[in-house]
Structures are given as C-alpha cells and as structure tokens.
Design a protein around this motif. Structure first.
Motif, short mmCIF file in Angstrom:
data_model
loop_
_atom_site.label_atom_id
_atom_site.label_comp_id
_atom_site.label_asym_id
_atom_site.label_seq_id
_atom_site.Cartn_x
_atom_site.Cartn_y
_atom_site.Cartn_z
N ILE A 1 -4.88 14.75 -5.02
CA ILE A 1 -4.08 15.84 -4.44
C ILE A 1 -3.01 15.26 -3.53
N VAL A 2 -3.41 14.36 -2.64
CA VAL A 2 -2.45 13.77 -1.69
C VAL A 2 -1.45 12.90 -2.43
N MET A 3 -1.89 12.19 -3.46
CA MET A 3 -0.98 11.36 -4.26
C MET A 3 0.13 12.21 -4.85
N LEU A 4 -0.21 13.38 -5.38
CA LEU A 4 0.80 14.27 -5.95
C LEU A 4 1.73 14.80 -4.88
N LEU A 5 1.18 15.21 -3.75
CA LEU A 5 2.01 15.77 -2.67
C LEU A 5 2.92 14.71 -2.05
N ALA A 6 2.45 13.47 -2.01
CA ALA A 6 3.25 12.37 -1.44
C ALA A 6 4.26 11.83 -2.44
N GLN A 7 4.21 12.33 -3.68
CA GLN A 7 5.12 11.90 -4.74
C GLN A 7 5.07 10.39 -4.97
N THR A 8 3.86 9.89 -5.05
CA THR A 8 3.67 8.49 -5.40
C THR A 8 2.80 8.42 -6.65
N GLU A 9 3.04 7.42 -7.49
CA GLU A 9 2.29 7.30 -8.73
C GLU A 9 1.07 6.39 -8.58
N ASN A 10 0.91 5.81 -7.40
CA ASN A 10 -0.20 4.88 -7.17
C ASN A 10 -1.11 5.47 -6.10
N ILE A 11 -2.36 5.71 -6.47
CA ILE A 11 -3.30 6.37 -5.56
C ILE A 11 -3.58 5.53 -4.32
N ARG A 12 -3.39 4.21 -4.41
CA ARG A 12 -3.67 3.35 -3.26
C ARG A 12 -2.69 3.60 -2.11
N GLU A 13 -1.55 4.21 -2.41
CA GLU A 13 -0.56 4.49 -1.37
C GLU A 13 -1.01 5.58 -0.40
N VAL A 14 -2.04 6.35 -0.77
CA VAL A 14 -2.47 7.46 0.10
C VAL A 14 -3.87 7.24 0.66
N ILE A 15 -4.39 6.02 0.51
CA ILE A 15 -5.70 5.65 1.06
C ILE A 15 -5.46 4.61 2.15
N ALA A 16 -6.08 4.80 3.30
CA ALA A 16 -5.79 3.93 4.44
C ALA A 16 -6.10 2.47 4.13
N PHE A 17 -7.29 2.20 3.62
CA PHE A 17 -7.70 0.82 3.35
C PHE A 17 -8.31 0.73 1.95
N PRO A 18 -7.47 0.72 0.93
CA PRO A 18 -7.98 0.72 -0.44
C PRO A 18 -8.34 -0.68 -0.94
N PHE A 19 -9.14 -0.72 -1.99
CA PHE A 19 -9.34 -1.95 -2.74
C PHE A 19 -8.09 -2.23 -3.56
N ASN A 20 -7.93 -3.49 -3.99
CA ASN A 20 -6.88 -3.78 -4.95
C ASN A 20 -7.40 -3.47 -6.36
N GLN A 21 -6.62 -3.82 -7.37
CA GLN A 21 -6.99 -3.47 -8.74
C GLN A 21 -8.24 -4.21 -9.21
N LYS A 22 -8.60 -5.28 -8.52
CA LYS A 22 -9.80 -6.03 -8.88
C LYS A 22 -11.00 -5.64 -8.02
N ALA A 23 -10.90 -4.48 -7.37
CA ALA A 23 -11.98 -3.98 -6.51
C ALA A 23 -12.30 -4.93 -5.37
N GLN A 24 -11.25 -5.50 -4.77
CA GLN A 24 -11.41 -6.41 -3.64
C GLN A 24 -10.75 -5.81 -2.41
N ASP A 25 -11.37 -6.00 -1.27
CA ASP A 25 -10.75 -5.70 0.02
C ASP A 25 -10.21 -7.02 0.56
N LEU A 26 -8.94 -7.28 0.34
CA LEU A 26 -8.35 -8.56 0.71
C LEU A 26 -8.24 -8.72 2.22
N MET A 27 -8.20 -7.62 2.93
CA MET A 27 -8.07 -7.68 4.39
C MET A 27 -9.39 -8.12 5.04
#
Length: 601
Positions: free
Chosen positions: A548-574
C-alpha cells in the motif's frame, strides 16, 4: 505543534514572521553551507524541516561556523530576523525568516568522508542499493526516503483508526509458533529447552486469528508482522513484511468487502499524490476465469482499458494454417483490440513485431478494420468474410481499430505481456490513478504437473462453494472456493477467504489434496480441535501495508518504504545478518552445522 526540549525551543519548520525578534535555540544537521563573502549561510535540517541561519564575518562564531562539515549535528541560538524581500523562499515553510546565529555548539561531527550523498541535487548521484542499505541510517536522512517512512507511519495510524471505528479489536498474536505447511518456507527457531524441536516464525497469523473467532472475539485486527523465507521481488521483501490482518465472525464474502473497501478507498484518497483518482467503492468484481481470459493474469491492471478475447474457435477452422496447426498441437489464440491504432506509423508496427520476437514469438499478427466490409493485415487473405466479421464482433472493433493476435501454449502470460506493452507504448494506461478490483471465485484445487496430484490452488483453509456436497459430488478441478484477492494497478494487495470452519469439510478437502485425517490432526491440531467445540462462520483478508505504501509513495521497489529492509539476498548489510554464531551458542541448542550440500545431493 511545538516540540520544546532542553536542547531546543523550536523545530526547524516552526518559525515564521510572528517570531521575528525572538531569541530561539535550534538543533539539527548541517544540510548546506553557502559562503557569500562577508556572510555565511547555513541551512539547518531536522526531522521537521529546514531553517536558514546566517553568520556575519565579524561574529564571534564565524570561524567555528566556516569549519562545519555537512551533516555535523549542531545546536545554535540566535535572533529571528525577517528576510529581505528579494531573498524570500516561498518553497520553504520558514522561507520568510532566518536566524542570526549568536552561539554555536557542535554536538557531533562526522569522522571522515560520508559514504553517501545526503542532500538531493539536480545532478543527484545514484548509489548502489547495497551501499544504501549498509548505511541505511544515512540513506534515511535523504528527503525522499525520510518522507516514505513518515508516510508509512501515517498510513498505519489512519488504518488503525478506521478499523477501530468499525468495532475491530487490535489483538497481538504469537511470533513464536509451530511450523505448518502454508505454502512458503518457514523461518525456524531452535528450542534450547526442548532438544531437537523448533519454533517457526508465522507466515501469517492465519490460524490464530481463526481461533480468536472460535474464542468469541467478533472482530479482530492487527498490523501483523509475517515471516517467509522466500526470494525477493520488486513488490516483495524477503524475510518479513507487514499486513493489515483482520477477521470477522458471522460474515459473508460481501460483508468482508463492505468492511475493507472504505478503509482502502479512504486511505488512498487521503494519501494519494495530487491529481490522482481512486476507484470508487464498491470495487469491480472479476471472476478468476474472466481475469485469466480478458487480462491474461489474476492481477489485472485496470488502468489499462485493453481487453483480451478468445479467438481459438475461429482460427481452429480457418484457412490460416499456421494458427490452425498450432491449435491442433494444444495452443490457443487471443486477440487484443486497440482503438484507432491504424493511425500509428509503420515503424510502430515494425518495432512491435521485433519486440514480440524477443518474447519468443515468430511475430505479432494483426488485423485492421478499415470499414465494416474491408480489413487489412498480413493474415487477412487467409480468412473469409464470416471469420473477419466474427473477430470484429468479439473484439468490438470499430473503423480504424487493430486487433493484435497471440498464438501460444502459454497464451495467457504472453497476451498479458502484449496487453501491458501496448498500454504503455500507446499511453493508454492511466498512470495518475489507483484502480482497484476484486478477483473472486478462485478454483479450490489445481493439478500439479510435477507431482501428478491434485493440490490446493490458493488457501487450504478456505470454504469450498457448495460445501461438503461439492467435495463429494463434483470434479475437484471444477470446485470454486470463497477466495478473493484485492488488486490495485496490477499488484495484489491482499488474499482472503471465507474460512472452512466445519471439521468434516476440512477433512474431506485435505483428503482430495492427498492428506489423510491424521495429517490434519497433526499439522493443524489447535485449529481442528477448536472447530470440534463449535465455530462461527468467519472470514477476512490481509492487505499488505508495505505494498500500500509503495503504491502511495510511487516507487516500484518495496524496499524504499521499509525502514531497515533486507537486500535481494535476504541480508541485513547494516547489522551483518544472517551471521555465524559461536560454538557455545550452537552447543547450548544441541545444533551442529553441516557442510553445504551441492545441489542434487
């Protein structure tokens, strides 16, 4: 609203002309500095906004101020001044004032060069996603990313308010639970106390929310964390995601729709970008069969007006041998009518044909209607007047329209891609809209070509339409379920269902899918036992908060609307997760790590 603390009297979006002459104290990050000879300007940024501060070369703090690096955290005191008319910035909420700095204290300074550029500029540098996620705390200082998280918070708060107003109770369900076969891989958590046994993180609160209905809680919801060990996609975050999970008793499919539609509609109307339109509720209902036929997928993008039609029967007996032979070999033909497409240039058709070849097609046939009795196109000579008239009728062709033809065994997928491509290339897809629909009447079962068995097609806990009688008398592949998806702009926001709350029906449904009663009693012991003590009819669904937030924020990548997301390999690089643990930790859990197996072993 003022957020006064011992550190500050105001925030950086708060001051205006009514504050002129006041002595104030602000805190924040140094966003930019501009040296104008005898004057040094500092834009001070905090969570709320930006305030321009100024230091004269003759001021005591000038030497300290000119050494400031970007993103240094400072506290300043000073007097609020009215800006000169020619320097007013109407784009800033504080654009009519500035602060003449009298004292400046460095609270924290960056050590070394920043790995990311924070401030957006016209020549903004695009950093690799892994770099952004490694330094996510810096990435979130950027205005767009910061605003995405603010938007997320506001959306969740508003949704909570609406659900509460409809009489739903927010109830938290367990995070540590038992593993169950619900479709995706579980994240497993070893038990220290119970040797050799594991908890699982819930893929969804599915069974618990149904048990709450058995417990007599009429309306439940939560903003629920869900955990699935699955691969990343643009609209799916690996690891964890959040959904508006709700369930209601004594409810039909339409009752569920009536509850959630205004919540979704109001949320999108409230937070949609300016100029966007939102589908009025009740949202359109499309059967699964019609979605697959007319849109080529079960997630139709309703912003695109193009419709797919089945033309297999016409070409089955036509003089066009290429399609006719393919049909005899198990392929199908679909047509997509594009109004007034004959006005396009020859190069458009050539490019489209080349694009189709990239999909693995020999090309993309088409028929143009010139008039009711005249048609043009590469294959028109192979069709008689009756065939052409039927094609025009089925596709609702008018003069100047063009029907594009797809022939393939994977015809739904290919036709869907052609429809999407045409909609974008011809600017037919309304990009400034949120178009919703329900996809209903999903098949209860499907045939798995790999295992050669009948399996559940959607949700094993769904009530079959027709109940026990349907399971006992109908071909399983013809049975539909009270299952439904809500779709927005071609993205599935939620799956839901009216639940199977009758033990006999559940046992029979699992029997058809190849599982005996002992399997159900073992894997779903809590729920099946509860149903034997009486359960109300119930149903619900769970729209995805991230999507829902991804659509409202007009971004095609769901990670842009999550504070601390995993990368595509399911890693938390931070944080460095997943990570190895010590031998002592493994010993305490009675676990040993085996060498990685080669695929196929």
């Amino acid at each position: 609203m003022s957020y006064k603390t011992e550190y500050r009297t105001h925030t950086c979006d708060e001051l205006c002309l009514s504050n002129v002459g006041e002595t104030v104290r602000l805190c924040g990050f140094v966003d930019t500095t501009r040296d104008h000879g005898g004057l040094l300007f500092i834009d001070l940024r905090d969570h709320y906004g930006i305030t321009q501060c100024v230091v004269k070369q003759t001021d005591v703090v000038f030497k300290s101020a000119e050494k400031l690096r970007l993103e240094t955290v400072i506290a300043i005191t000073g007097t609020v001044l009215k800006r000169e008319e020619c320097t007013i910035n109407p784009k800033m909420t504080t654009g009519e004032i500035e602060i003449s700095i009298e004292t400046l204290e460095v609270l924290s300074a960056p050590q070394g060069d920043l790995p990311l550029q924070i401030r957006d500029t016209e020549c903004d540098i695009k950093f690799p996603e892994d770099t952004r996620l490694t330094y996510r705390y810096l990435d979130l200082r950027k205005k767009k990313q910061h605003n995405n998280i603010i938007l997320r918070s506001k959306v969740i708060s508003y949704i909570r308010q609406q659900m509460t107003e409809q009489g739903f109770l927010e109830i938290q369900t367990p995070i540590l639970t038992a593993s169950s076969p619900e479709g995706a891989r579980d994240y497993l958590v070893p038990s220290r106390i119970h040797h050799g046994k594991f908890y699982a993180l819930p893929q969804a609160p599915q069974q618990f929310k149904q048990l709450l209905m058995v417990a007599g809680f009429d309306r439940y919801f939560q903003i629920a964390p869900c955990f699935r060990d699955e691969d990343a996609r643009a609209d799916r975050s690996p690891g964890e995601f959040y959904q508006l999970d709700f369930e209601m008793s004594f409810a039909s499919q339409e009752d569920v729709f009536t509850v959630i539609e205004p919540v979704i509609y109001n949320t999108f109307v409230k937070f949609a970008p300016e100029g966007f339109c939102v589908t009025e509720h009740p949202f359109p209902r499309i059967t699964y069969a019609d979605a697959m036929l007319h849109y080529g997928c079960d997630k139709p993008d309703m912003r695109n007006p193009l419709i797919i039609e089945d033309l297999t029967d016409i070409f089955k007996n036509s003089g066009f041998s290429a399609f006719k032979n393919n049909i005899e070999n198990g392929q199908f033909v679909r047509g997509i009518n594009v109004p007034k497409c004959s006005e396009q240039s020859r190069s458009f058709f050539d490019k489209l044909n080349n694009w189709a070849k990239e999909l693995g097609l020999p090309g993309l046939g088409y028929i143009t209607r010139v008039s009711v009795s005249e048609y043009k196109g590469p294959i028109v000579k192979f069709l008689n007047e009756t065939d052409l008239a039927r094609i025009a009728e089925i596709n609702k062709m008018n003069d100047g329209d063009v029907v594009f033809l797809v022939c393939s065994k994977d015809v739904n997928n290919i036709a869907h891609q052609v429809r999407t491509h045409l909609g974008k290339e011809l600017n037919l897809t309304n990009e400034k809209s949120y178009k919703f629909c329900w996809v209903v009447d999903f098949p209860m079962f499907e045939y798995d070509n790999e295992t050669k068995q009948i399996i559940f097609s959607h949700n094993p806990f769904s009530m079959p339409q027709g109940g026990l009688e349907a399971l006992n008398t109908m071909n399983p592949l013809d049975i539909k379920a009270y299952q439904y998806d809500i779709v927005c702009n071609g993205i599935e926001l939620s799956s839901g269902a009216i639940r199977n709350h009758v033990p006999e029906i559940m046992y029979k449904a699992f029997e058809i899918a190849g599982h005996d009663q002992a399997f159900v009693d073992d894997k779903f012991r809590g729920m099946i036992k509860a149903f034997k003590y009486g359960a109300p009819p119930h149903g619900g669904c769970a729209p995805g908060i991230d999507r829902i937030v991804m659509l409202l924020a007009q971004t095609e990548n769901i990670r842009e609307v999550i504070a601390f997301p995993f990368n595509q390999k399911a890693q938390d690089l931070m944080m460095g997760a997943p990570a190895e643990v010590t031998p002592e930790q493994l010993k305490e859990l009675h676990i040993s790590v085996l060498p990685k197996l080669i695929k196929g072993e």
